[in-house]
Design an enzyme around this catalytic site. Structure first.
Site, PDB file in Angstrom:
ATOM      1  N   ASN A 150       0.802  -1.232   0.000  1.00  0.00           N
ATOM      2  CA  ASN A 150       0.000   0.000   0.000  1.00  0.00           C
ATOM      3  C   ASN A 150       0.831   1.278   0.000  1.00  0.00           C
ATOM      4  O   ASN A 150       0.466   2.263  -0.619  1.00  0.00           O
ATOM      5  CB  ASN A 150      -1.022  -0.004   1.137  1.00  0.00           C
ATOM      6  CG  ASN A 150      -0.383  -0.017   2.491  1.00  0.00           C
ATOM      7  OD1 ASN A 150       0.619  -0.683   2.715  1.00  0.00           O
ATOM      8  ND2 ASN A 150      -0.938   0.727   3.414  1.00  0.00           N
ATOM      9  N   GLU A 248       3.382  -5.613  12.217  1.00  0.00           N
ATOM     10  CA  GLU A 248       2.460  -4.474  12.019  1.00  0.00           C
ATOM     11  C   GLU A 248       1.346  -4.960  11.114  1.00  0.00           C
ATOM     12  O   GLU A 248       1.588  -5.221   9.929  1.00  0.00           O
ATOM     13  CB  GLU A 248       3.200  -3.303  11.359  1.00  0.00           C
ATOM     14  CG  GLU A 248       4.355  -2.751  12.154  1.00  0.00           C
ATOM     15  CD  GLU A 248       3.914  -2.016  13.397  1.00  0.00           C
ATOM     16  OE1 GLU A 248       2.745  -1.582  13.445  1.00  0.00           O
ATOM     17  OE2 GLU A 248       4.719  -1.880  14.319  1.00  0.00           O
ATOM     18  N   CYS A 282      -3.208   1.763   6.120  1.00  0.00           N
ATOM     19  CA  CYS A 282      -3.610   1.042   7.331  1.00  0.00           C
ATOM     20  C   CYS A 282      -4.195   1.998   8.364  1.00  0.00           C
ATOM     21  O   CYS A 282      -4.891   1.568   9.277  1.00  0.00           O
ATOM     22  CB  CYS A 282      -2.416   0.292   7.893  1.00  0.00           C
ATOM     23  SG  CYS A 282      -1.000   1.368   8.152  1.00  0.00           S
ATOM     24  N   GLU A 461       7.143   0.330  15.855  1.00  0.00           N
ATOM     25  CA  GLU A 461       8.214   0.878  15.031  1.00  0.00           C
ATOM     26  C   GLU A 461       8.378   2.352  15.398  1.00  0.00           C
ATOM     27  O   GLU A 461       7.657   2.889  16.229  1.00  0.00           O
ATOM     28  CB  GLU A 461       7.849   0.725  13.546  1.00  0.00           C
ATOM     29  CG  GLU A 461       7.719  -0.733  13.141  1.00  0.00           C
ATOM     30  CD  GLU A 461       7.538  -0.940  11.635  1.00  0.00           C
ATOM     31  OE1 GLU A 461       6.684  -0.270  11.045  1.00  0.00           O
ATOM     32  OE2 GLU A 461       8.264  -1.790  11.079  1.00  0.00           O
TER      33      GLU A 461
HETATM   34  P1  NAD Z   1       0.083  -9.557   2.978  1.00  0.00           P
HETATM   35  O1  NAD Z   1       0.104 -10.054   4.364  1.00  0.00           O
HETATM   36  O2  NAD Z   1      -0.634 -10.327   1.952  1.00  0.00           O
HETATM   37  O3  NAD Z   1       1.570  -9.388   2.408  1.00  0.00           O
HETATM   38  C1  NAD Z   1       2.534  -8.578   3.040  1.00  0.00           C
HETATM   39  C2  NAD Z   1       3.922  -9.060   2.655  1.00  0.00           C
HETATM   40  O4  NAD Z   1       4.106 -10.350   3.204  1.00  0.00           O
HETATM   41  C3  NAD Z   1       4.140  -9.200   1.153  1.00  0.00           C
HETATM   42  O5  NAD Z   1       5.471  -8.834   0.843  1.00  0.00           O
HETATM   43  C4  NAD Z   1       3.941 -10.694   0.925  1.00  0.00           C
HETATM   44  O6  NAD Z   1       4.623 -11.175  -0.200  1.00  0.00           O
HETATM   45  C5  NAD Z   1       4.536 -11.240   2.200  1.00  0.00           C
HETATM   46  N1  NAD Z   1       4.068 -12.588   2.569  1.00  0.00           N
HETATM   47  C6  NAD Z   1       2.884 -13.167   2.308  1.00  0.00           C
HETATM   48  N2  NAD Z   1       2.862 -14.430   2.798  1.00  0.00           N
HETATM   49  C7  NAD Z   1       4.055 -14.625   3.397  1.00  0.00           C
HETATM   50  C8  NAD Z   1       4.648 -15.726   4.089  1.00  0.00           C
HETATM   51  N3  NAD Z   1       4.003 -16.886   4.246  1.00  0.00           N
HETATM   52  N4  NAD Z   1       5.892 -15.585   4.577  1.00  0.00           N
HETATM   53  C9  NAD Z   1       6.568 -14.423   4.437  1.00  0.00           C
HETATM   54  N5  NAD Z   1       6.072 -13.358   3.766  1.00  0.00           N
HETATM   55  C10 NAD Z   1       4.825 -13.462   3.261  1.00  0.00           C
HETATM   56  O7  NAD Z   1      -0.463  -8.062   3.057  1.00  0.00           O
HETATM   57  P2  NAD Z   1      -0.752  -7.067   1.869  1.00  0.00           P
HETATM   58  O8  NAD Z   1      -2.026  -7.482   1.210  1.00  0.00           O
HETATM   59  O9  NAD Z   1       0.476  -6.896   1.046  1.00  0.00           O
HETATM   60  O10 NAD Z   1      -0.967  -5.698   2.648  1.00  0.00           O
HETATM   61  C11 NAD Z   1      -2.184  -5.264   3.151  1.00  0.00           C
HETATM   62  C12 NAD Z   1      -2.247  -5.484   4.645  1.00  0.00           C
HETATM   63  O11 NAD Z   1      -1.171  -4.800   5.283  1.00  0.00           O
HETATM   64  C13 NAD Z   1      -3.503  -4.915   5.272  1.00  0.00           C
HETATM   65  O12 NAD Z   1      -4.001  -5.845   6.188  1.00  0.00           O
HETATM   66  C14 NAD Z   1      -3.018  -3.668   5.985  1.00  0.00           C
HETATM   67  O13 NAD Z   1      -3.792  -3.273   7.098  1.00  0.00           O
HETATM   68  C15 NAD Z   1      -1.661  -4.100   6.415  1.00  0.00           C
HETATM   69  N6  NAD Z   1      -0.809  -2.953   6.721  1.00  0.00           N
HETATM   70  C16 NAD Z   1      -0.506  -2.703   8.021  1.00  0.00           C
HETATM   71  C17 NAD Z   1       0.276  -1.612   8.349  1.00  0.00           C
HETATM   72  C18 NAD Z   1       0.646  -1.312   9.774  1.00  0.00           C
HETATM   73  O14 NAD Z   1       1.515  -0.489   9.972  1.00  0.00           O
HETATM   74  N7  NAD Z   1       0.032  -1.933  10.756  1.00  0.00           N
HETATM   75  C19 NAD Z   1       0.756  -0.789   7.334  1.00  0.00           C
HETATM   76  C20 NAD Z   1       0.409  -1.080   6.021  1.00  0.00           C
HETATM   77  C21 NAD Z   1      -0.376  -2.165   5.715  1.00  0.00           C
END
Ligand code: NAD
Length: 480
Positions: A150, A248, A282, A461
């Site tokens: 995002n 996060e 987020c 963080e």
């Molecule tokens: P996601 O969990 O699908 O993927 C995030 C990252 O993790 C990607 O690089 C993905 O390739 C990797 N990943 C996926 N499966 C994995 C595994 N088994 N092992 C290691 N890495 C793996 O999330 P997304 O769809 O990319 O992002 C959206 C989500 O992120 C939303 O839920 C949003 O709320 C959250 N988010 C949270 C924050 C925060 O600061 N809390 C900030 C931004 C986004």
């Protein structure tokens, strides 16, 4: 077609398998570049390179590491326009947003931690006559940094900068949905001659490449930002190995608007905090809670302003909303609109995909959507949608607002609008959320702790929190 490369051991390289994944431009719906589908061999090489670079990088004086971070920041600054354009094309976000927020913030993350490490000190305790304790803060080792799509370069660098500043070496994986600016960062590292192995960027799918990184016994800690279910999976693998973890995760943020707020400010900011980056931040508020006395007035004005928002080609200066990041995410958001309808929700504005003209006719655009008439326990109000969709609900008392606000599994961020100081302090105190904004939204000071409660994550963080996470304390007690 442009082929993105991995950055391992100081060099740009193709994946060992020579296999690639399609990378889409969400505003056109077409493939425009190819991403390495990295396998175990690439991951192991990256971890080995990071391990070999650790001794020399961690023993550099802080000032030397800080100057490398400064060089990266300066190179980002000098390629600002190119990076912003790449981010907008890769993610679908308005170019104006990438220019004003994403890329400047990525630069600032490196600048901030270049200076922070110069001020980072450890503690000393005088225990009694002739007894003193001092605490060393040592870099942990090889850090795995995994980030979402995002805010691609912004969140990627938010992990890499403190990890490197503290003396760790890094194996990082950006989201496979938005890999382009991470690739450009690796070009920058090559250009400035960052020592080989200090930062390694491996591209690929989460379930394979990402999983290989976090499952390796050779990494020492994991910093992850992404979805809650991915975080739970990572915790299952990493926790039994007793490695440090920072997670996060998702959110379902409430935006609590009291009768006595500054109406115009609350309205204007709520439009932004609901729909900036197509609601894919987020920290966006997705549940708008409005006190009964101004509910109808606020709702009508909100619906009118949101209905007038300009959705368009992200590269057009006047587009306020761009494209949804991917087809699966576009489908997921539309499916939640159907769920909301089936739960009895009334669509006040939006609720439909938007077809644009010409090059953007196959892009993934959704009208900003406001839904009314749902109770707090329904799926629409409980589950993270992460798109341009908010619900609006009335409340009567402070207690009711708190109950609504706190009644999800998440606890990332909350926004409160009131002119009553006591109300502001009381609600900020009682709300179960890691971040609270009062009469503002997304004002960020990089020194403050950043992260969520409950299923929104573990750890924080930002500022010293990140430097504490990326270092291991070792206490030394001396009797003299
Ligand atoms: P996601 O969990 O699908 O993927 C995030 C990252 O993790 C990607 O690089 C993905 O390739 C990797 N990943 C996926 N499966 C994995 C595994 N088994 N092992 C290691 N890495 C793996 O999330 P997304 O769809 O990319 O992002 C959206 C989500 O992120 C939303 O839920 C949003 O709320 C959250 N988010 C949270 C924050 C925060 O600061 N809390 C900030 C931004 C986004």
């Amino acid at each position: 077609m442009k082929k993105i490369a991995n950055y391992i051991n100081g060099k740009l390289s193709a994946p060992a398998s020579n296999q690639y994944i399609d990378n889409y431009n969400p505003a056109t719906g077409s493939v425009y570049s190819l991403i390495p589908n990295s396998g175990d061999e690439d991951v192991q090489f990256a971890i080995k390179s990071a391990r070999e670079a650790f001794d020399s990088w961690s023993s550099l004086p802080n000032a030397k590491r800080a100057s490398w971070l400064d060089k990266i920041a300066n190179a980002i600054e000098s390629r600002m326009d190119e990076l912003a354009l790449a981010e907008s094309i890769d993610n679908g976000k308005p170019l104006s947003l990438a220019k004003s927020v994403d890329i400047p913030r990525a630069r600032d993350n490196f600048k901030f931690y270049a200076t922070a490490i110069m001020h980072y000190a450890s503690e000393s305790h005088r225990t009694g006559d002739g007894i003193i304790n001092y605490t060393l803060r040592k870099p942990v080792g090889v850090a795995a940094c995994i980030s979402p799509w995002n805010l691609p370069l912004y969140l990627f660098s938010w992990k890499i900068a403190p990890a490197l500043a503290a003396g760790n070496t890094v194996v990082a994986k950006p989201s496979e949905i938005t890999p382009m600016t991470a690739y450009l960062l690796s070009e920058i590292c090559v250009e400035i001659g960052l020592p080989a192995g200090v930062l390694n960027i491996v591209h690929g799918l989460g379930a394979t490449t990402g999983n290989a990184i976090i499952s390796s016994n050779e990494i020492d800690l994991v910093s992850f930002t992404g979805g809650t279910s991915t975080g739970a999976h990572i915790a299952k693998i990493v926790a039994p190995k007793f490695k440090k973890m920072s997670l996060e995760l998702g959110g379902k943020n409430p935006n609590i608007i009291f009768d006595d707020c500054d109406f115009e400010k609350a309205l204007k900011t709520t439009v932004h905090s609901s729909f900036e980056n197509q609601g894919q931040i987020c920290l966006c508020g997705s549940r708008i809670l409005v006190q009964r006395g101004i509910y109808e007035k606020f709702k009508n004005a909100f619906v009118e302003q949101v209905g007038n928002m300009r959705i368009g080609n992200p590269l057009n200066e006047d587009s306020q909303l761009g494209a949804i990041v991917s087809k699966p995410h576009f489908d997921k958001i539309l499916s939640y609109i159907e769920i909301a309808k089936s739960e009895g929700g009334k669509i006040l504005t939006g609720g439909i995909p938007i077809s644009l003209a010409d090059d953007n006719k196959d892009g993934w655009f959704i009208a900003p959507t406001i839904i009314e008439g749902l109770d707090q326990q329904c799926r629409t109000n409980q589950e993270e949608i992460f798109g341009p969709i908010v619900t609006i609900q009335p409340f009567d008392t402070i207690e009711e607002a708190l109950e609504l606000a706190n009644s999800t599994e998440y606890g990332l961020a909350a926004t409160i609008w009131t002119s009553n100081l006591s109300t502001a302090h009381h609600v900020a105190d009682k709300i179960k959320s890691g971040i609270v904004w009062v009469n503002c939204w997304l004002l960020r000071d990089l020194r403050t702790p950043f992260g969520g409660m409950k299923n929104s994550g573990v750890g924080r963080e930002g500022g010293w929190e990140a430097l504490n996470f990326f270092t291991e304390p070792k206490n030394v007690c001396i009797k003299f």
